[in-house]
Design an enzyme around this catalytic site. Structure first.
Site, short mmCIF file in Angstrom:
data_model
loop_
_atom_site.label_atom_id
_atom_site.label_comp_id
_atom_site.label_asym_id
_atom_site.label_seq_id
_atom_site.Cartn_x
_atom_site.Cartn_y
_atom_site.Cartn_z
N LYS A 53 11.63 124.48 39.20
CA LYS A 53 10.60 125.12 40.02
C LYS A 53 9.54 125.77 39.12
CE LYS A 53 13.66 125.84 43.98
NZ LYS A 53 14.46 126.73 44.84
N GLN A 97 16.70 132.66 44.55
CA GLN A 97 17.50 131.43 44.59
C GLN A 97 18.86 131.72 45.23
OE1 GLN A 97 16.32 128.44 43.77
NE2 GLN A 97 18.23 127.37 44.19
N ASP A 120 9.81 130.48 50.83
CA ASP A 120 10.97 129.68 51.26
C ASP A 120 11.01 129.55 52.78
OD1 ASP A 120 12.69 128.54 49.37
OD2 ASP A 120 13.54 130.48 48.82
N1 GUN Z 1 19.31 127.01 47.31
C1 GUN Z 1 19.36 125.72 47.74
N2 GUN Z 1 18.18 125.36 48.30
C2 GUN Z 1 17.37 126.44 48.20
C3 GUN Z 1 16.02 126.67 48.60
O1 GUN Z 1 15.32 125.81 49.17
N3 GUN Z 1 15.54 127.92 48.33
C4 GUN Z 1 16.29 128.88 47.74
N4 GUN Z 1 15.74 130.07 47.54
N5 GUN Z 1 17.54 128.70 47.37
C5 GUN Z 1 18.07 127.47 47.60
#
Ligand code: GUN
Length: 286
Positions: A53, A97, A120
């Site tokens: 990311k 995350q 998100d």
């Molecule tokens: N863990 C798995 N997928 C995601 C996501 O799309 N965003 C976040 N913050 N954590 C995740």
């Protein structure tokens, strides 16, 4: 017959080129779209996702800030960082995350993020807006899936869509988006009786359960569009490779179009995170 492959890398590259152009325009106006990413603990998969990311942000001409905490950190420290980032006008997006360690109240953490920086789309306010059909931030993975359906020319109006998995991150928002696009939606989960009965009716089948190769060709309607959200690592004795929730080899003989793993939904998830961050930065101008 072999299904058309919906190439997530190619679509990502095209969307990211457009995002980079928009980002450059903002930078020229003195605003660098910025994403803050918080990682707690040492989950290796999470560390890889966060690294990807951050790298994608930089490549698109956006700024990223990364904050990493030990697995036993006092949650108060993370809440304090979120409050600081909420108040920082130079930060447009904030992401924590998931999963978080067990001693965290994950819902409370997600609620602590300012709704207008919740790239998100997990804050209750944003979930509610999506449920009402007026999304502000669309969760990145289902957002990416919608782009893939669009790019592959898969019709949604009146289509039977079946989602396997009911998570807050994928299954539930996916159902709302497909509903909004005119599909008749079925959400299957671990307690569903006769899963194959449902999946065989699907014109659009989205697999998001986290179980390697559980959807096999005999569970798919001929000509269906199959979207594989799973990213599973096979055990070393089975080669240690990444694979999806769909058994690609048997599924591709039945489906009309299918996403591969890797190179399918994964890159699109990160692309839509960039899109949401850019959107947040653009909104900060008004
Ligand atoms: N863990 C798995 N997928 C995601 C996501 O799309 N965003 C976040 N913050 N954590 C995740």
């Amino acid at each position: 017959m072999s299904a058309r492959i919906i190439d997530g890398n190619a679509l990502s590259a095209a969307v990211r080129a457009d995002l980079a152009e928009r980002a450059a325009k903002l930078v020229a106006r003195g605003i660098t779209p910025s994403l803050a990413v918080i990682l707690v603990g040492e989950d290796p998969a999470s560390a890889v996702y966060v690294r990807n990311k951050v790298a994608a942000c930089e490549k698109a001409g956006m700024r990223s800030l990364k904050f990493v905490y030990a697995p036993d950190v006092n949650p108060a420290e993370v809440f304090a960082k979120i409050a600081e980032l909420n108040a920082d006008a130079s930060v447009h997006g904030i992401l924590v995350q998931l999963p978080l360690p067990k001693h965290f109240d994950a819902d409370a953490v997600l609620e602590a993020i300012a709704a207008d920086k919740d790239v998100d789309g997990f804050h209750a306010e944003n979930v509610g807006a999506l449920a009402q059909g007026n999304p502000r931030f669309i969760p990145c993975t289902p957002y990416g899936v919608m782009k893939m359906l669009e790019s592959s020319g898969t019709p949604t109006k009146g289509a039977e869509a079946v989602i396997v998995g009911r998570s807050n991150i994928v299954g539930k928002p996916m159902a709302l988006l497909l509903l909004g696009a005119g599909c008749t939606v079925t959400v299957c989960h671990s307690q569903t009786r006769d899963l194959a009965f449902h999946t065989r009716r699907a014109d659009i089948l989205v697999a998001a359960v986290g179980r390697p190769k559980m959807i096999t060709g005999d569970m798919i309607k001929p000509g269906a569009t199959v979207i594989d959200v799973g990213i599973n690592r096979l055990p070393p004795e089975q080669g240690g490779k990444l694979c999806g929730d769909v058994d690609f080899d048997s599924a591709k003989e039945v489906a009309g179009a299918i996403t591969p793993v890797p190179g399918g939904v994964g890159p699109m998830t990160i692309t839509m995170l960039l899109a949401n961050t850019l959107e947040a930065a653009e909104r900060s101008l008004t």
